[in-house]
Design a protein around this motif. Structure first.
Motif, PDB file in Angstrom:
ATOM      1  N   LEU A 118     -10.593   0.646  -6.175  1.00 47.09           N
ATOM      2  CA  LEU A 118     -10.154   2.005  -6.491  1.00 47.09           C
ATOM      3  C   LEU A 118     -10.906   2.550  -7.695  1.00 47.09           C
ATOM      4  O   LEU A 118     -11.267   3.731  -7.741  1.00 47.09           O
ATOM      5  CB  LEU A 118      -8.647   2.017  -6.766  1.00 47.09           C
ATOM      6  CG  LEU A 118      -7.733   1.693  -5.574  1.00 47.09           C
ATOM      7  CD1 LEU A 118      -6.279   1.603  -6.026  1.00 47.09           C
ATOM      8  CD2 LEU A 118      -7.875   2.740  -4.481  1.00 47.09           C
ATOM      9  N   LEU A 170       2.312   2.727  -2.340  1.00 41.67           N
ATOM     10  CA  LEU A 170       2.028   3.569  -3.501  1.00 41.67           C
ATOM     11  C   LEU A 170       0.958   4.608  -3.188  1.00 41.67           C
ATOM     12  O   LEU A 170       0.996   5.724  -3.708  1.00 41.67           O
ATOM     13  CB  LEU A 170       1.560   2.711  -4.679  1.00 41.67           C
ATOM     14  CG  LEU A 170       2.528   1.685  -5.276  1.00 41.67           C
ATOM     15  CD1 LEU A 170       1.863   0.982  -6.448  1.00 41.67           C
ATOM     16  CD2 LEU A 170       3.809   2.347  -5.720  1.00 41.67           C
ATOM     17  N   LEU A 171       0.010   4.224  -2.345  1.00 35.89           N
ATOM     18  CA  LEU A 171      -1.146   5.078  -2.090  1.00 35.89           C
ATOM     19  C   LEU A 171      -0.850   6.193  -1.095  1.00 35.89           C
ATOM     20  O   LEU A 171      -1.712   7.055  -0.859  1.00 35.89           O
ATOM     21  CB  LEU A 171      -2.314   4.233  -1.588  1.00 35.89           C
ATOM     22  CG  LEU A 171      -2.720   3.065  -2.493  1.00 35.89           C
ATOM     23  CD1 LEU A 171      -3.894   2.308  -1.898  1.00 35.89           C
ATOM     24  CD2 LEU A 171      -3.050   3.542  -3.904  1.00 35.89           C
ATOM     25  N   VAL A 172       0.334   6.184  -0.481  1.00 35.13           N
ATOM     26  CA  VAL A 172       0.696   7.243   0.474  1.00 35.13           C
ATOM     27  C   VAL A 172       1.956   7.974   0.029  1.00 35.13           C
ATOM     28  O   VAL A 172       2.479   8.806   0.777  1.00 35.13           O
ATOM     29  CB  VAL A 172       0.889   6.668   1.893  1.00 35.13           C
ATOM     30  CG1 VAL A 172      -0.416   6.124   2.431  1.00 35.13           C
ATOM     31  CG2 VAL A 172       1.953   5.578   1.907  1.00 35.13           C
ATOM     32  N   PHE A 182       0.813  -1.221   0.000  1.00 31.72           N
ATOM     33  CA  PHE A 182       0.000   0.000   0.000  1.00 31.72           C
ATOM     34  C   PHE A 182       0.844   1.267   0.000  1.00 31.72           C
ATOM     35  O   PHE A 182       0.289   2.371   0.074  1.00 31.72           O
ATOM     36  CB  PHE A 182      -0.935   0.007   1.214  1.00 31.72           C
ATOM     37  CG  PHE A 182      -1.962  -1.094   1.182  1.00 31.72           C
ATOM     38  CD1 PHE A 182      -3.055  -1.021   0.347  1.00 31.72           C
ATOM     39  CD2 PHE A 182      -1.821  -2.214   1.988  1.00 31.72           C
ATOM     40  CE1 PHE A 182      -4.001  -2.032   0.315  1.00 31.72           C
ATOM     41  CE2 PHE A 182      -2.760  -3.232   1.960  1.00 31.72           C
ATOM     42  CZ  PHE A 182      -3.845  -3.148   1.130  1.00 31.72           C
ATOM     43  N   TYR A 191       0.427   7.192  -9.437  1.00 33.59           N
ATOM     44  CA  TYR A 191       0.382   5.749  -9.257  1.00 33.59           C
ATOM     45  C   TYR A 191      -1.052   5.222  -9.383  1.00 33.59           C
ATOM     46  O   TYR A 191      -1.283   4.161  -9.974  1.00 33.59           O
ATOM     47  CB  TYR A 191       0.962   5.358  -7.891  1.00 33.59           C
ATOM     48  CG  TYR A 191       2.470   5.404  -7.830  1.00 33.59           C
ATOM     49  CD1 TYR A 191       3.252   4.787  -8.802  1.00 33.59           C
ATOM     50  CD2 TYR A 191       3.131   6.062  -6.790  1.00 33.59           C
ATOM     51  CE1 TYR A 191       4.632   4.832  -8.758  1.00 33.59           C
ATOM     52  CE2 TYR A 191       4.516   6.118  -6.735  1.00 33.59           C
ATOM     53  CZ  TYR A 191       5.263   5.498  -7.722  1.00 33.59           C
ATOM     54  OH  TYR A 191       6.633   5.544  -7.668  1.00 33.59           O
ATOM     55  N   VAL A 192      -2.008   5.951  -8.808  1.00 34.97           N
ATOM     56  CA  VAL A 192      -3.404   5.522  -8.917  1.00 34.97           C
ATOM     57  C   VAL A 192      -3.849   5.547 -10.377  1.00 34.97           C
ATOM     58  O   VAL A 192      -4.520   4.622 -10.852  1.00 34.97           O
ATOM     59  CB  VAL A 192      -4.320   6.402  -8.046  1.00 34.97           C
ATOM     60  CG1 VAL A 192      -5.786   6.138  -8.359  1.00 34.97           C
ATOM     61  CG2 VAL A 192      -4.056   6.136  -6.570  1.00 34.97           C
ATOM     62  N   TRP A 206       2.354  -5.384  -6.948  1.00 34.52           N
ATOM     63  CA  TRP A 206       1.108  -5.222  -7.692  1.00 34.52           C
ATOM     64  C   TRP A 206       1.092  -6.084  -8.954  1.00 34.52           C
ATOM     65  O   TRP A 206       0.045  -6.611  -9.327  1.00 34.52           O
ATOM     66  CB  TRP A 206       0.894  -3.757  -8.065  1.00 34.52           C
ATOM     67  CG  TRP A 206       0.514  -2.894  -6.918  1.00 34.52           C
ATOM     68  CD1 TRP A 206       1.362  -2.306  -6.021  1.00 34.52           C
ATOM     69  CD2 TRP A 206      -0.798  -2.525  -6.502  1.00 34.52           C
ATOM     70  NE1 TRP A 206       0.663  -1.590  -5.083  1.00 34.52           N
ATOM     71  CE2 TRP A 206      -0.670  -1.698  -5.353  1.00 34.52           C
ATOM     72  CE3 TRP A 206      -2.079  -2.788  -6.995  1.00 34.52           C
ATOM     73  CZ2 TRP A 206      -1.776  -1.154  -4.692  1.00 34.52           C
ATOM     74  CZ3 TRP A 206      -3.174  -2.239  -6.338  1.00 34.52           C
ATOM     75  CH2 TRP A 206      -3.020  -1.441  -5.198  1.00 34.52           C
ATOM     76  N   ARG A 260       1.322   9.631  -5.400  1.00 36.25           N
ATOM     77  CA  ARG A 260       0.187   8.711  -5.298  1.00 36.25           C
ATOM     78  C   ARG A 260      -0.858   8.923  -6.399  1.00 36.25           C
ATOM     79  O   ARG A 260      -1.455   7.955  -6.873  1.00 36.25           O
ATOM     80  CB  ARG A 260      -0.474   8.813  -3.921  1.00 36.25           C
ATOM     81  CG  ARG A 260      -0.939  10.199  -3.531  1.00 36.25           C
ATOM     82  CD  ARG A 260      -1.477  10.195  -2.104  1.00 36.25           C
ATOM     83  NE  ARG A 260      -1.832  11.533  -1.650  1.00 36.25           N
ATOM     84  CZ  ARG A 260      -0.978  12.380  -1.098  1.00 36.25           C
ATOM     85  NH1 ARG A 260       0.282  12.032  -0.951  1.00 36.25           N
ATOM     86  NH2 ARG A 260      -1.365  13.579  -0.691  1.00 36.25           N
ATOM     87  N   GLU A 261      -1.074  10.177  -6.810  1.00 31.64           N
ATOM     88  CA  GLU A 261      -2.074  10.411  -7.851  1.00 31.64           C
ATOM     89  C   GLU A 261      -1.651   9.778  -9.175  1.00 31.64           C
ATOM     90  O   GLU A 261      -2.481   9.197  -9.893  1.00 31.64           O
ATOM     91  CB  GLU A 261      -2.304  11.916  -8.022  1.00 31.64           C
ATOM     92  CG  GLU A 261      -2.979  12.571  -6.818  1.00 31.64           C
ATOM     93  CD  GLU A 261      -3.298  14.025  -7.067  1.00 31.64           C
ATOM     94  OE1 GLU A 261      -3.056  14.483  -8.198  1.00 31.64           O
ATOM     95  OE2 GLU A 261      -3.786  14.699  -6.145  1.00 31.64           O
TER      96      GLU A 261
END
Length: 357
Positions: free
Chosen positions: A128, A26-28, A24, A35-36, A101, A32-33
């Motif tokens: 997501l 990547l999400l912090v 997780f 990566y999402v 991932w 992050r934007e």
């Protein structure tokens, strides 16, 4: 409590036995934007293609990065300032591999390199994607699928009634989950009204954020009648199943051929439990929708009243002084300590003197 705590610990242990510890991260991260967005591209590729070519995915990332700022992080092999757009795209792909991932491999008997999303990453990408989606919630399709599956199995293919009941249970669980999510989503907006004092932000919440929630989830319930049309017929079908011993017996035998159960008693328990769950859910569905209606009406009324109050409240010195005096007077019966605090602040801040003529 000890049993519940140990149960939660077992769940966490299983989760991190399966998912890498930095999954997780990547999400912090600061990127992050990006990566999402990269994960959403991967999710779209996963839905459309059986084999995701590395070069195709990198091309999509290059297009994504053309007008975006991407900074290298700890553990990256190069500084972002020295990288081309292509190099940054490969850096993102390598990060997805390192954090668990995706995996890289070659198509059998070839040198064509592909990426494969890890099994546990697929549902997370789906989540997501759904969180950022504006797609309408298809409550009516869940209800109609439940009805049509049970009816078709009863009228035309009774040997498939076992599968029809399992499918009906899955649709019913999703329906109830979606409706409860809507209910608690509206409650969240109601709590926000109390805390929000900026009229512009309150207007944005009402006409943008809440409108999106209403259009996606609440609107389909009120504009399409499938939920109310098929509640009764579904309950009748379920009653017919439980009252038909021959049909139940064929369902138990069908379940045993799948080798999912140790004996017929276990199969019988699960099948009857599924039927009871579906019937119980549709028994309480009308009450749940009524509660959602009340919360929706309560939010609309409270939001409009708060907006009207903030737009018409007296913001002059006189009006603000009146609010202070009301706060002091209101604390007399409720909280003497609060009243004393207001009085202390007034003594320090307001300098008054008598004048006569």
């Amino acid at each position: 409590a000890d049993i519940e705590t140990s149960g939660r610990e077992r769940i966490v242990m299983k989760l991190f036995d399966l998912v890498p510890a930095n999954f997780f991260s990547l999400l912090v991260s600061s990127n992050r934007e990006i990566y999402v967005d990269a994960l959403m591209i991967l999710h779209d590729e996963f839905k459309d293609k059986l084999n995701i070519l590395v070069e195709d995915y990198l091309s999509s990332l290059i297009f994504l990065l053309e007008d975006r700022s991407f900074e290298a992080e700890d553990g990256d092999e190069a500084e972002s300032g020295s990288l081309t757009v292509s190099g940054k795209a490969r850096l993102i792909l390598n990060r997805l591999v390192k954090t668990g991932w995706v995996e890289k491999e070659f198509i059998e008997n070839s040198f064509i390199e592909i990426i494969t999303p890890c099994r546990y990453a697929i549902p997370v990408m789906k989540l997501l994607s759904e969180l950022g989606s504006s797609q309408l919630e298809e409550y009516n399709s869940m209800v109609f699928a439940t009805f049509s599956g049970l009816k078709q199995a009863r009228d035309g293919d009774r040997e498939r009634m076992y599968e029809a009941v399992l499918s009906a249970r899955a649709n019913t669980e999703q329906l109830q989950y979606s409706l409860r999510s809507l209910y608690h989503g509206i409650r969240g907006f109601l709590r926000g009204i109390v805390l929000q004092q900026n009229v512009n932000l309150l207007l944005e919440d009402h006409f943008v954020q809440f409108k999106q929630l209403s259009d996606r989830f609440y609107h389909p319930i009120k504009t399409m009648d499938s939920v109310y049309r098929y509640m009764g017929p579904i309950q009748s079908l379920l009653s017919g199943i439980t009252g038909d011993e021959a049909l139940l017996s064929s369902m138990f035998q069908r379940a045993m051929t799948i080798r999912k159960y140790t004996d017929e008693a276990e199969a019988r328990t699960e099948i009857l439990s599924a039927i009871d769950y579906i019937a119980g859910t549709y028994d309480t569905l009308d009450g749940l929708i009524s509660e959602i209606d009340r919360k929706h009406s309560s939010y609309t009324k409270s939001s409009v009243e708060k907006i009207r109050y903030l737009m018409t409240a007296d913001q002059t010195i006189k009006g603000k002084l009146g609010e202070i005096l009301k706060a002091y007077a209101g604390g007399e019966d409720e909280d003497e300590a609060a009243q004393e605090k207001v009085l202390e602040l007034m003594t320090k801040s307001i300098h008054a003197q008598r004048q006569e003529f």
